[in-house]
Design a protein around this motif. Structure first.
Motif, mmCIF file in Angstrom:
data_model
loop_
_atom_site.group_PDB
_atom_site.id
_atom_site.type_symbol
_atom_site.label_atom_id
_atom_site.label_comp_id
_atom_site.label_asym_id
_atom_site.label_seq_id
_atom_site.Cartn_x
_atom_site.Cartn_y
_atom_site.Cartn_z
ATOM 1 N N TYR A 14 5.058 10.570 4.501
ATOM 2 C CA TYR A 14 4.131 10.640 3.369
ATOM 3 C C TYR A 14 2.815 11.220 3.848
ATOM 4 N N VAL A 15 2.390 12.313 3.229
ATOM 5 C CA VAL A 15 1.062 12.877 3.484
ATOM 6 C C VAL A 15 0.318 12.841 2.155
ATOM 7 N N SER A 16 -0.730 12.056 2.079
ATOM 8 C CA SER A 16 -1.476 11.920 0.833
ATOM 9 C C SER A 16 -1.922 13.286 0.312
ATOM 10 N N SER A 17 -1.829 13.460 -0.993
ATOM 11 C CA SER A 17 -2.333 14.704 -1.589
ATOM 12 C C SER A 17 -3.848 14.795 -1.432
ATOM 13 N N ARG A 18 -4.470 13.680 -1.097
ATOM 14 C CA ARG A 18 -5.926 13.663 -0.901
ATOM 15 C C ARG A 18 -6.311 13.866 0.564
ATOM 16 N N ALA A 19 -5.322 14.005 1.435
ATOM 17 C CA ALA A 19 -5.628 14.348 2.830
ATOM 18 C C ALA A 19 -5.981 15.824 2.892
ATOM 19 N N SER A 20 -6.756 16.190 3.905
ATOM 20 C CA SER A 20 -7.161 17.590 4.067
ATOM 21 C C SER A 20 -6.338 18.190 5.198
ATOM 22 N N THR A 21 -5.432 19.088 4.844
ATOM 23 C CA THR A 21 -4.534 19.668 5.842
ATOM 24 C C THR A 21 -4.470 21.181 5.688
ATOM 25 N N TRP A 22 -3.790 21.830 6.637
ATOM 26 C CA TRP A 22 -3.669 23.292 6.651
ATOM 27 C C TRP A 22 -2.200 23.678 6.679
ATOM 28 N N PRO A 23 -1.910 24.954 6.387
ATOM 29 C CA PRO A 23 -0.493 25.359 6.295
ATOM 30 C C PRO A 23 0.296 25.192 7.591
ATOM 31 N N ASP A 24 -0.368 25.065 8.725
ATOM 32 C CA ASP A 24 0.401 24.908 9.967
ATOM 33 C C ASP A 24 0.688 23.437 10.287
ATOM 34 N N LEU A 25 0.438 22.575 9.321
ATOM 35 C CA LEU A 25 0.626 21.139 9.564
ATOM 36 C C LEU A 25 2.041 20.856 10.048
ATOM 37 N N GLU A 75 8.981 12.644 11.376
ATOM 38 C CA GLU A 75 9.558 11.798 10.332
ATOM 39 C C GLU A 75 8.996 10.376 10.428
ATOM 40 N N ASN A 76 9.117 9.669 9.334
ATOM 41 C CA ASN A 76 8.611 8.291 9.258
ATOM 42 C C ASN A 76 7.128 8.189 9.638
ATOM 43 N N THR A 77 6.369 9.150 9.172
ATOM 44 C CA THR A 77 4.935 9.183 9.455
ATOM 45 C C THR A 77 4.164 9.078 8.144
ATOM 46 N N LEU A 78 3.077 8.341 8.159
ATOM 47 C CA LEU A 78 2.216 8.207 6.977
ATOM 48 C C LEU A 78 0.823 8.716 7.310
ATOM 49 N N TYR A 85 -2.821 8.970 5.341
ATOM 50 C CA TYR A 85 -3.464 8.474 4.128
ATOM 51 C C TYR A 85 -4.636 9.358 3.683
ATOM 52 N N GLU A 86 -5.230 8.960 2.574
ATOM 53 C CA GLU A 86 -6.212 9.804 1.897
ATOM 54 C C GLU A 86 -7.452 10.071 2.761
ATOM 55 N N HIS A 87 -7.959 11.269 2.576
ATOM 56 C CA HIS A 87 -9.174 11.744 3.247
ATOM 57 C C HIS A 87 -9.058 11.813 4.766
ATOM 58 N N ALA A 88 -7.844 11.718 5.272
ATOM 59 C CA ALA A 88 -7.647 12.102 6.676
ATOM 60 C C ALA A 88 -7.825 13.614 6.742
ATOM 61 N N ILE A 89 -8.463 14.071 7.811
ATOM 62 C CA ILE A 89 -8.625 15.519 8.025
ATOM 63 C C ILE A 89 -7.783 15.893 9.238
ATOM 64 N N ILE A 90 -6.819 16.761 9.021
ATOM 65 C CA ILE A 90 -5.977 17.223 10.131
ATOM 66 C C ILE A 90 -6.264 18.714 10.286
ATOM 67 N N GLN A 91 -6.945 19.070 11.345
ATOM 68 C CA GLN A 91 -7.361 20.471 11.506
ATOM 69 C C GLN A 91 -6.210 21.352 12.005
ATOM 70 N N LEU A 112 0.836 -1.207 0.000
ATOM 71 C CA LEU A 112 0.000 0.000 0.000
ATOM 72 C C LEU A 112 0.870 1.257 0.000
ATOM 73 N N ALA A 113 1.879 1.273 0.874
ATOM 74 C CA ALA A 113 2.773 2.449 0.934
ATOM 75 C C ALA A 113 3.524 2.610 -0.385
ATOM 76 N N TRP A 114 4.026 1.502 -0.937
ATOM 77 C CA TRP A 114 4.731 1.539 -2.227
ATOM 78 C C TRP A 114 3.828 2.143 -3.306
ATOM 79 N N PHE A 115 2.583 1.705 -3.350
ATOM 80 C CA PHE A 115 1.650 2.185 -4.377
ATOM 81 C C PHE A 115 1.410 3.694 -4.217
ATOM 82 N N CYS A 116 1.163 4.110 -2.988
ATOM 83 C CA CYS A 116 0.879 5.533 -2.743
ATOM 84 C C CYS A 116 2.093 6.399 -3.064
#
Ligand SMILES: CC(C)(COP(=O)(O)OP(=O)(O)OC[C@H]1O[C@@H](n2cnc3c(N)ncnc32)[C@H](O)[C@@H]1OP(=O)(O)O)[C@@H](O)C(=O)NCCC(=O)NCCS
Length: 233
Positions: free
Chosen positions: A105-116, A120-123, A125-131, A25-29
């Protein structure tokens, strides 16, 4: 979040730890949604059953320094929650001591903000919302569709499964595991190495190493280590 005096790597080459479905999964993403180029997989020699995975070489972790030294590649360890995330923690710290740098890796499909802020070594995935104001540590896995509300803190080595909802100001301790679809009431603290079962609704602070299931979540008799397997090495 961590300083790292590892060698500088000029390439985009990455080696992934693991040769299972989670590594795939990680390889594919990474392949379809990042600038990183996966060059190989690595596993403990005892688990080396096949010389290749997804068409790439698999090398024993014990010989990683010879095959892919720290000045040539970065690492990513998309390991699961075995031994209440202890195996991922141990391999991460070993690789760090060996001098490797890590990607996140932060999916381009995750919802994040500029203060994210992500370690390191964190994944993620898609459609995660980090406020805004939420903070994510190192060696953390946040699976798809998770809602991390404002001012939440997810400490190092934690694992948040798909579809989890965290109210505002929730703190998740080191190595904690939050199961599929769990709901964590705003403001509570999940102690280190807590195991929260799938679908649990956690309304109060938890105790370290406890296993919590149900709605409202209650502490069971087993420990998180018993539920997730003990560390073998
Ligand atoms: C809590 C958990 C570890 C228990 O697994 P287990 O030890 O194999 O337990 P069993 O499936 O044998 O179930 C034992 C009992 O607990 C109950 N139970 C199991 N998981 C439960 C849960 N999450 N919530 C409420 N009850 C649960 C079962 O219904 C069963 O009850 P019974 O004895 O009355 O029939 C597991 O069900 C779980 O929630 N795992 C997390 C899965 C997950 O989130 N994976 C993420 C993948 S990325």
């Amino acid at each position: 979040m961590h300083t790292n005096d590892a060698a500088l790597v000029s390439s985009n080459d990455v080696v992934l730890f693991g040769a299972d479905t989670f590594a795939s999964l990680a390889w594919f993403c990474l392949t379809h949604d990042s600038p990183w180029r996966v060059r190989a997989f690595t596993v403990d020699a005892a688990y080396l059953s096949n010389g290749s995975h997804e068409g790439l070489p698999v090398v024993p972790f014990e010989q990683l320094l010879e095959h892919y030294p720290p000045d040539k590649v970065r690492l990513l360890l998309p390991l699961g929650y075995h031994a209440i995330n202890g195996l991922r923690r141990e391999r991460y710290l070993q690789a760090k001591a060996m001098g490797y740098q890590f990607i996140s890796y932060v999916s381009s499909r995750a919802s994040t903000w500029p203060d994210l802020q992500v370690g390191e070594n964190t994944l993620i995935y898609e459609h995660a919302i980090i406020q805004p104001f939420a903070r994510i540590g190192s060696n953390v896995i946040i699976r798809s569709g998770t809602h991390i509300s404002h001012h939440c803190q997810v400490a190092d080595h934690a694992f948040v499964a798909a579809g989890v909802t965290l109210g505002g100001n929730v703190r998740i301790g080191e190595q904690a595991f939050i199961g599929l679809g769990a709901i964590l009431r705003d403001g509570i603290q999940i102690a280190e190495r807590t195991f929260v079962g799938a679908g649990a609704v956690v309304l109060r602070d938890t105790e370290a190493d406890g296993v919590y299931v149900g709605n409202p979540a209650r502490k069971g008799e087993r420990t998180a280590q018993q539920v997730t397997g003990f560390q073998s090495s």
